[in-house]
Scaffold this active site. Structure first.
Site, PDB file in Angstrom:
ATOM      1  N   GLU A   1       0.820  -1.221   0.000  1.00  0.00           N
ATOM      2  CA  GLU A   1       0.000   0.000   0.000  1.00  0.00           C
ATOM      3  C   GLU A   1       0.852   1.268   0.000  1.00  0.00           C
ATOM      4  O   GLU A   1       0.816   2.068   0.954  1.00  0.00           O
ATOM      5  CB  GLU A   1      -0.955  -0.004   1.197  1.00  0.00           C
ATOM      6  CG  GLU A   1      -2.016  -1.064   1.106  1.00  0.00           C
ATOM      7  CD  GLU A   1      -3.107  -0.918   2.157  1.00  0.00           C
ATOM      8  OE1 GLU A   1      -2.854  -0.298   3.205  1.00  0.00           O
ATOM      9  OE2 GLU A   1      -4.222  -1.414   1.926  1.00  0.00           O
TER      10      GLU A   1
ATOM     11  N   GLU B   1      -6.896  -7.633  -0.669  1.00  0.00           N
ATOM     12  CA  GLU B   1      -7.282  -7.602   0.748  1.00  0.00           C
ATOM     13  C   GLU B   1      -8.723  -7.159   0.870  1.00  0.00           C
ATOM     14  O   GLU B   1      -9.133  -6.175   0.237  1.00  0.00           O
ATOM     15  CB  GLU B   1      -6.449  -6.582   1.534  1.00  0.00           C
ATOM     16  CG  GLU B   1      -5.012  -6.923   1.761  1.00  0.00           C
ATOM     17  CD  GLU B   1      -4.325  -5.841   2.609  1.00  0.00           C
ATOM     18  OE1 GLU B   1      -5.015  -5.144   3.375  1.00  0.00           O
ATOM     19  OE2 GLU B   1      -3.106  -5.693   2.472  1.00  0.00           O
TER      20      GLU B   1
ATOM     21  N   HIS C   1      -8.916  -6.562  14.357  1.00  0.00           N
ATOM     22  CA  HIS C   1      -9.307  -6.655  12.940  1.00  0.00           C
ATOM     23  C   HIS C   1      -9.625  -8.122  12.667  1.00  0.00           C
ATOM     24  O   HIS C   1      -8.858  -9.009  13.051  1.00  0.00           O
ATOM     25  CB  HIS C   1      -8.129  -6.194  12.076  1.00  0.00           C
ATOM     26  CG  HIS C   1      -8.450  -5.997  10.638  1.00  0.00           C
ATOM     27  ND1 HIS C   1      -8.818  -7.023   9.793  1.00  0.00           N
ATOM     28  CD2 HIS C   1      -8.460  -4.877   9.879  1.00  0.00           C
ATOM     29  CE1 HIS C   1      -9.024  -6.526   8.579  1.00  0.00           C
ATOM     30  NE2 HIS C   1      -8.822  -5.228   8.613  1.00  0.00           N
TER      31      HIS C   1
END
Ligand code: GLA
Length: 649
Positions: free
Chosen positions: A144, A300, A351
């Site tokens: 990213e 993702e 998460h």
């Protein structure tokens, strides 16, 4: 190539005894691809120049034996503590001069020679060790790019920015001219005087800001390229990717997409946001478009909740499946997650993971297993196929995005508002929507919509003109062709070359209230009571309609007026026009009409093209890909997959 299924796998967070169970569970879930090593730099190189690959050897061998292919990361996204200690000058600095220290991740200046040199050494070591490993399927460069630190204002960045500017302008006179430095005594006598746009008393030079945006995107791309250069040399046959983040403002993905072998995207729509599915659909269409329709990877997504919103709603039963099918239908060849096993420690322990804290007797795990089986069944017939259907295009442009959201503009206008609105309307008519560049190939699209192409070169405007003149149907909205590529105003009624195409000129801007506020990016939502939202009237919009964001005093030359403003201040001024040009036609829309009015206008245009309008209710999608028609209900979270469509599809 099969359909890929799997996710980020961080074995270093677990004792090795757990790895065996991981591989067993991966097999149970139908996982065939694991992304390994994304944040492993500190473990792979615990001290300067000392590498420890033993653990990575063992897990790659285990994955290989278990039939799981590996998307191997270059591990450069989070530098180890020793590097920051040895070379604090590689840490990034904000516009206000604050250094960002280690302790989270992505703490590096993209221009830092120290960072680049150490990253290169690590990548070389990884590539040389694993190029021939039988589990290796794909290289995953960094992670990213720009996610947390997309702009650095340190001295190394300043030097790199100057180099970039010299390359672009050659002489400081050319820079002065482009930046309009006659204004506010901003003239530079040499490149040495130029700085990044660090915190300043008030509005900064707009072209300096834009060039810094361009530079910063290029600089991150240069980091990517430096790694790719090593990987291509050591393992020329292994494909390479890096994970994008959808509509991510700091990085111009048009430039980046040319340099990946496959586009990969990270997508985290909010399960609690009713607009999220429509926005996600648009994101998936962008990913497919970035490399001209080539299948892409959903690299993702969350199995259920994320941990970084105010309130982190879990995905409802069936929601993860429905959203996964949305990606598949819109061209994805892989459905992957962050992450395989939910962390027990660290900032992402809340998460969700494919293997939740509570283990496999859980809804999340059952849904992961079931989807794995479904993908395995679809794999042979779906992987590699293209998305079908009647197509329209939307022009998307990062320069315009950067510039339109600068301060000191006629109104604060979130660029994606218009993009999202027009995408949603074309999608509601049942069309497949591709994104294109203003100077990209347009001829295959019967309709091209250009929302707020604020910054455009002469060549881009000419290209749009030529498209219409050659028989295209060009729909241009407000804020287009206002500035050239240096952000100088197109004098004499704005629009430049498009004045003739559209048959109109603009006298004065009159922004209205009510920017619609784009999903997860809203800068503007406030409406002041005194500023009216726009009203429109015109049969082509279905009679009377509301509009928002923008109005202007518009004058037709050769265009016919299809609708006019109907609110005080702009009463009677043209709002929607059409102009016949060559074999085609060009519409101009001087505001953002409400959804029903946009759809009425677009229907009238699409009907002229021979394409079929197939209205789909809000929240539902019908998408054709390969031999299938996918009917996805993103409210009820149900999916129907119809095979054996007729040969026209
Ligand atoms: C990003 C990162 C992952 C993880 C997830 C959490 O996509 O790439 O490492 O932090 O966000 O949602």
């Amino acid at each position: 190539m099969p359909l890929w299924y799997g996710g980020d796998y961080n074995p270093e967070q677990w004792p090795e005894e757990v790895w065996e169970e991981d591989v067993r569970l991966m097999q149970r879930a139908g996982v065939n691809l694991a992304t390994v090593g994304v944040f492993s730099w500190a473990k792979l190189e615990p001290r300067d120049g000392e590498f420890d690959f033993g653990w990575l050897d063992r897990i790659l061998d285990q994955l290989h034996e278990g039939g799981v292919r590996v998307d191997l990361a270059t591990a450069t996204a989070s530098p180890p503590a020793w590097l920051a200690k040895m070379h604090p000058e590689m840490l990034p600095v904000t516009a206000e001069g604050t250094k960002l220290w280690p302790g989270s991740r992505q703490h590096y200046c993209p221009s830092s020679p120290v960072y680049r040199e150490h990253a290169r050494r690590l990548v070389t070591a990884i590539a040389e060790r694993y190029a021939e490993h039988p589990a290796l399927e794909l290289w995953h460069v960094n992670n990213e790019y720009g996610c947390h630190v997309s702009r650095c204002y340190c001295d190394a960045s300043a030097a790199a920015f100057r180099g970039w500017l010299e390359n672009r302008y050659s002489t400081v006179e050319a820079l002065n001219e482009a930046w309009g430095t006659a204004f506010w005594s901003q003239r530079y006598d040499s490149f040495d005087e130029v700085l990044p746009p660090r915190a300043a008393p008030t509005f900064q030079n707009p072209t300096q800001l834009l060039d810094f945006d361009r530079f910063s995107s290029d600089e991150l791309l240069a980091c990517y390229r430096a790694e790719v250069e090593v990987l291509r040399r050591v393992s020329p046959d292994v494909p390479i990717t890096t994970n994008f983040m959808g509509f991510f403002k700091p990085v111009d993905y048009w430039a980046w997409a040319k340099e990946v072998d496959v586009v990969a995207d990270d997508s985290y729509p909010d399960p609690a946001d009713p607009d999220a599915p429509a926005y996600a659909a648009m994101q998936r269409d962008l990913m497919r478009s970035l490399r001209g329709g080539q299948p892409w990877l959903l690299m993702e997504q969350a199995p259920s909740a994320v941990n970084w919103r105010q309130r982190n709603a879990p995905k409802a039963a069936g929601q993860m499946r429905a959203w996964s099918y949305q990606a598949l239908a819109r061209g994805a060849d892989g459905i992957l997650y962050f992450q395989w096993r939910q962390s027990a420690a660290g900032a992402e322990k809340f998460h969700s993971g494919m293997v939740p804290h509570s283990g496999t007797e859980t809804r999340v795990w059952r849904e992961i297993e079931e989807l794995g089986q479904e993908l395995a069944a679809l794999s042979d017939s779906l992987a590699g196929t293209r998305v079908g259907g009647d197509k329209a295009a939307i022009v998307l442009d990062w320069d315009s995005w950067w510039a339109i959201e600068q301060p000191a503009s006629p109104t604060a206008l979130p660029y994606l508002d218009g993009i999202f609105a027009w995408h949603r309307s074309l999608t509601a008519l049942g069309l497949t929507v591709d994104f294109v560049q203003a100077d990209g190939p347009l001829a295959d699209y019967p309709v091209v919509v250009v929302p707020s192409l604020f910054v455009a070169s002469d060549a881009q405007l000419q290209h749009l003109h030529d498209y219409a003149a050659a028989g295209g149907r060009l729909v241009v909205t407000h804020h287009t062709g206002i500035l050239d590529e240096n952000l100088h105003v197109r004098l004499g009624g704005y629009l430049g070359r498009l004045q003739e195409t559209l048959g109109v000129w603009i006298e004065e801007f009159s922004p209205t209230a009510g920017a619609i506020g784009v999903y997860e990016g809203a800068v503007v939502k406030a409406e002041s009571a005194e500023v009216p939202a726009a009203r429109l009237r015109g049969d082509v919009l279905g009679g009377s309609a509301a509009a928002s964001s923008w109005g202007e005093v518009l004058h037709p030359r050769s265009a016919s007026v299809l609708a006019e403003f109907a609110h005080a201040g702009l009463e009677g001024s043209p709002a929607v026009t059409v102009n016949e040009i060559g074999d085609g036609a060009a519409w101009y829309v001087a505001t953002l009409p409400e959804p029903s009015a946009r759809e009425a206008l677009l229907s009238a245009i699409v009907e002229q093209t021979g394409m079929t309008i197939e209205r789909v209710p809000e929240g539902q999608e019908v998408v054709r890909r390969g031999p299938y028609t996918f009917r996805i209900d993103l409210v009820q979270n149900t999916v129907e997959v119809e095979g054996a469509v007729d040969s026209e599809d």
